[in-house]
Design an enzyme around this catalytic site. Sequence first.
Site, PDB file in Angstrom:
ATOM      1  N   LYS A 188       0.858  -1.185   0.000  1.00 31.44           N
ATOM      2  CA  LYS A 188       0.000   0.000   0.000  1.00 31.44           C
ATOM      3  C   LYS A 188       0.899   1.241   0.000  1.00 31.44           C
ATOM      4  O   LYS A 188       1.807   1.353   0.808  1.00 31.44           O
ATOM      5  CB  LYS A 188      -0.906  -0.001   1.237  1.00 31.44           C
ATOM      6  N   GLU A 228     -19.734  -5.232   9.502  1.00 29.26           N
ATOM      7  CA  GLU A 228     -20.726  -4.427  10.214  1.00 29.26           C
ATOM      8  C   GLU A 228     -21.813  -5.298  10.841  1.00 29.26           C
ATOM      9  O   GLU A 228     -22.232  -5.061  11.977  1.00 29.26           O
ATOM     10  CB  GLU A 228     -21.362  -3.416   9.254  1.00 29.26           C
ATOM     11  N   ARG A 271     -25.672  -1.674   6.389  1.00 28.79           N
ATOM     12  CA  ARG A 271     -25.370  -3.084   6.093  1.00 28.79           C
ATOM     13  C   ARG A 271     -25.798  -3.995   7.245  1.00 28.79           C
ATOM     14  O   ARG A 271     -25.854  -5.205   7.106  1.00 28.79           O
ATOM     15  CB  ARG A 271     -23.871  -3.222   5.801  1.00 28.79           C
TER      16      ARG A 271
HETATM   17  C1  LIG Z   1     -18.995  -1.755   4.023  1.00 25.91           C
HETATM   18  C2  LIG Z   1     -17.791  -0.861   4.180  1.00 25.91           C
HETATM   19  N1  LIG Z   1     -17.213  -0.748   5.387  1.00 25.91           N
HETATM   20  C3  LIG Z   1     -16.151   0.057   5.567  1.00 25.91           C
HETATM   21  C4  LIG Z   1     -15.625   0.761   4.525  1.00 25.91           C
HETATM   22  C5  LIG Z   1     -14.459   1.717   4.746  1.00 25.91           C
HETATM   23  N2  LIG Z   1     -13.256   1.262   4.044  1.00 25.91           N
HETATM   24  C6  LIG Z   1     -12.898   1.737   2.882  1.00 25.91           C
HETATM   25  S1  LIG Z   1     -11.485   1.074   2.314  1.00 25.91           S
HETATM   26  C7  LIG Z   1     -11.347   0.098   3.696  1.00 25.91           C
HETATM   27  C8  LIG Z   1     -10.190  -0.835   3.851  1.00 25.91           C
HETATM   28  C9  LIG Z   1     -10.160  -1.755   2.687  1.00 25.91           C
HETATM   29  O1  LIG Z   1      -9.007  -2.577   2.812  1.00 25.91           O
HETATM   30  P1  LIG Z   1      -8.551  -3.364   1.546  1.00 25.91           P
HETATM   31  O2  LIG Z   1      -9.731  -3.988   0.907  1.00 25.91           O
HETATM   32  O3  LIG Z   1      -7.464  -4.258   1.963  1.00 25.91           O
HETATM   33  O4  LIG Z   1      -8.033  -2.259   0.537  1.00 25.91           O
HETATM   34  P2  LIG Z   1      -6.692  -1.377   0.666  1.00 25.91           P
HETATM   35  O5  LIG Z   1      -7.131  -0.065   1.295  1.00 25.91           O
HETATM   36  O6  LIG Z   1      -5.728  -2.140   1.485  1.00 25.91           O
HETATM   37  O7  LIG Z   1      -6.225  -1.179  -0.741  1.00 25.91           O
HETATM   38  C10 LIG Z   1     -12.398   0.316   4.543  1.00 25.91           C
HETATM   39  C11 LIG Z   1     -12.570  -0.337   5.860  1.00 25.91           C
HETATM   40  C12 LIG Z   1     -16.255   0.614   3.266  1.00 25.91           C
HETATM   41  N3  LIG Z   1     -15.823   1.303   2.180  1.00 25.91           N
HETATM   42  N4  LIG Z   1     -17.312  -0.206   3.125  1.00 25.91           N
END
Ligand SMILES: Cc1ncc(C[n+]2csc(CCOP(=O)(O)OP(=O)(O)O)c2C)c(N)n1
Length: 635
Positions: A282, A369, A397
Site C-alpha cells: 500500500k 458491520e 449493512r
Molecule cells: C462496508 C464498508 N465498510 C467500511 C468501509 C471503509 N473502508 C474503505 S477502504 C477500507 C479498507 C479496505 O481494505 P482493503 O480492501 O485491503 O483495501 P486497501 O485499502 O488495502 O487497498 C475500509 C474499511 C467501506 N468502504 N465499506
Amino acid sequence: MDYTLLNGINSPADLRRLPRTDLKKVADELRAYVLESVSKTGGHLGSNLGTVELTVALHYVFNTPEDRLVWDVGHQTYPHKVLTGRRDRMGSLRQLGGISGFPRRDESEYDTFGTGHSSTSISAAHGMAMAAKIKGEDRKAVAIIGDGSMTAGMAFEALNNAGVAHGGLMGDVLVILNDNDMSISPPVGALNKYLARLMSGSFYAAAREGAKSVLKNTPLYEFARKFEEHTKGMVVPGTIFEEFGFNYVGPIDGHDLDSLVPTLENLRDKRGPQFLHIVTKKGAGYKLAEADPVKYHAASGKFDPAVGFVTPATKPKTTFTQVFGDWLCDMAEADPRLVGITPAMREGSGMVEFHKRFPQRYHDVGIAEQHSVTFAAGLACEGLKPVVAIYSTFLQRAYDQMVHDVAIQNLPVLFALDRAGLVGADGATHAGNYDIAYTRCIPNMAVLTPADEDECRQALYTGFLHNGPVTVRYPRGAGAGVVPVKQMTAQPWGKGEVRRESQSTGQRIAVLAFGTLLYPALEAAERLDATVANMRFVKPLDAELVAELARTHDALVTVEDGCLMGGAGSAVTEALNAAGITIPVLQLGLPDEFVEHGDPAKLMSLCGLDAAGIEASIVKRFGAKPTVVARSAAR
Ligand SMILES: Cc1ncc(C[n+]2csc(CCOP(=O)(O)OP(=O)(O)O)c2C)c(N)n1
Ligand SMILES: CC(=O)[C@@H](O)[C@H](O)COP(=O)(O)O
Ligand SMILES: [Mg+2]
C-alpha cells in the site's frame, strides 16, 4: 516526470497497442501522475499507488470494457480512471460536477459496477459472469478485492456461490485478491493470519526468486510457457479458496509486470472460477506512504509530495469524531462495562486513543458491520455496555441485526453514528442520509440528534445511561464550535428546548431543528423573527413541546440533515396528527434523490439547508411577512 506514453493513452486500446516492454514505463508515469494529481485535489492515495501495475496489466491483458473489471470499494481506481479516458479530468476529482472518487456506471463504460461500500465485487462479477453464460457471450468478469475487504461476510457468500455450477453453467469469474496486508488500519482477524502464512510459505519466496532467474532475459515468445512451467512445478499450498471451488494461483508479486502479465494471460484463457492472489504494498513507489500506509490512506486536501502530509499551522476545529473519541475514553474510565467496537474504522471513528488506553475493551472486528452489531448484542446480554462506533452509511449493512438482535431483545447497545448527513467528497455511496428514518421506526430504539460538540458529548452520555438501544448521530467534521463541557450530564430524556422565542405580533412561525441544523435555523430565524426549538430527540419526540409550539404559533417548520421521507419532520407531523392538531407544517430536509460528491457546505446550500435556504423556503411557503393562517379549533 514526463508523461510521454501516458499522454498517448486515451483508452485501454491505446495501451494494448504498446509493446509489452513499454508497460514498466507506463506504470512509472501512471504512478507519478496519480501522486501529482492527488497532491492537488486530495483523495485516496495509498491504495491507488498500490494498484498501478495491476491496473496496467489488467487493461493490457483483458479486452476491457467487454471483459468486465469490478473494483472492490473502488477507492483504488484512480489509475484505472486515468487509463480509461479520464486522465485530463482527474483535476475535478470528488468535486461538484467532477469525477467521482469511486467507479460509477454513469461516468464511464469501463466502470462496470458502482462501488464505494466494500466486499461487493465478487457478487457483482459473478453476476456478470453468469449473465455472459446465460446470454452465450464470451467474456471474463474480474473482481479485484483487497485483503481488508475479504474480511466481510459478503465476500465469502459470493465465493460460496461462485465456486459451483448453476444448472450446469459455471461462471468464468476471476477473483484477484490484492493482498497488501493492510486495511485502513492494520489488518485484523484470522484471515489476515492465514494470508500471511500463504505468503510466508516457501512457495511465494521460491516463486519470487525463481521468477527472476528463470524468466530474466527470456525472449517474449517463450515467456508465458516458461513461467507456466516454472510455477506449475511448485507445490502450491492447498488453500481455502480452492475449497470454495476456485483454481488458486499465487501468491505472486503484484508490482512485477513480468509476473502479472503472463499470469493474467494464462488465467484469462482458463474456464471456470479462478483465484489469483497477488502481494502488493500500500503506497508503493512513494516512500512516505509506504512507511505509513495508515496516514497515507487518503489526503484530506492538497499536499507537497516532497514533504508529505503536514499538520496545519492553525489548529483545526475539534471534530465530532474527536468529541466522540474523548467521550469514549472518559466513559470507559468511569464505567468498566463499556466496550468499544469498530468495523475497521478505528481512525475514522476516532478510536485510536481508546485502543491505546483500553486494548482489552477495544474491538476492531474487520469490515464486518453485521457481526459488529450482533457481537455487541452478545456483550450486552452479559451485562456489558457496548458502544458500536460506525458510519451512518455503513450501518445500513447491519439493519437486520439492529432490529432482530438488538431492538427486539431491547438490549443496551449504543450506536455512535458518525458521518450522519451529507459527507461531501465521498458522495452518495457514503452519505449518512437515511439513519433518522431507518432507526426511528424501530420499536425500543431511541434516536438522539445533538446540535453541537457539547451536546454530542452529553447525548452520548445520556444514551449510554439508557437501558435499551440508542442511536446518537453526528456529522462529519466540525460543528458550531461549542466546546464540550468536561462534566457529563444526562439530558432530560425525550425533551427539547426553546432556543429563541419569536417576538412577532403578527404571524408566528416556530422552527423545530434537529441536530446541527439548529445553527442555520437560528440564523434564519433572526431575520424572520421566528421561534426556534432545539429538539435534541427524534425518538422519543418531545410531543408536549410540539403541541405547545403548535398552540402558540401559526405554522411550524422542521429542519433536519437527513432524508425528508420518514425523517424527523414526519415524526412531528405524526405527533400533531396523534394530538388532533391541524397546523401548516413545512418540512425541510434532504431530497428524495442521491446527492453527488462535492463540498459539503455547497451541497447543503444546494439542498436549501443553509440559513439562506431555510429562510427562503419559509418565505416562499408563508410569504415575506407570512399572513395569519386559520387556527384549528383542536389546539
Ligand atoms: C462496508 C464498508 N465498510 C467500511 C468501509 C471503509 N473502508 C474503505 S477502504 C477500507 C479498507 C479496505 O481494505 P482493503 O480492501 O485491503 O483495501 P486497501 O485499502 O488495502 O487497498 C475500509 C474499511 C467501506 N468502504 N465499506
Ligand atoms: C473508501 C472508504 O470508504 C473510506 O476511506 C472513506 O472514504 C473514509 O471516509 P472519511 O474520509 O469520511 O473517513
Ligand atoms: Mg489491503
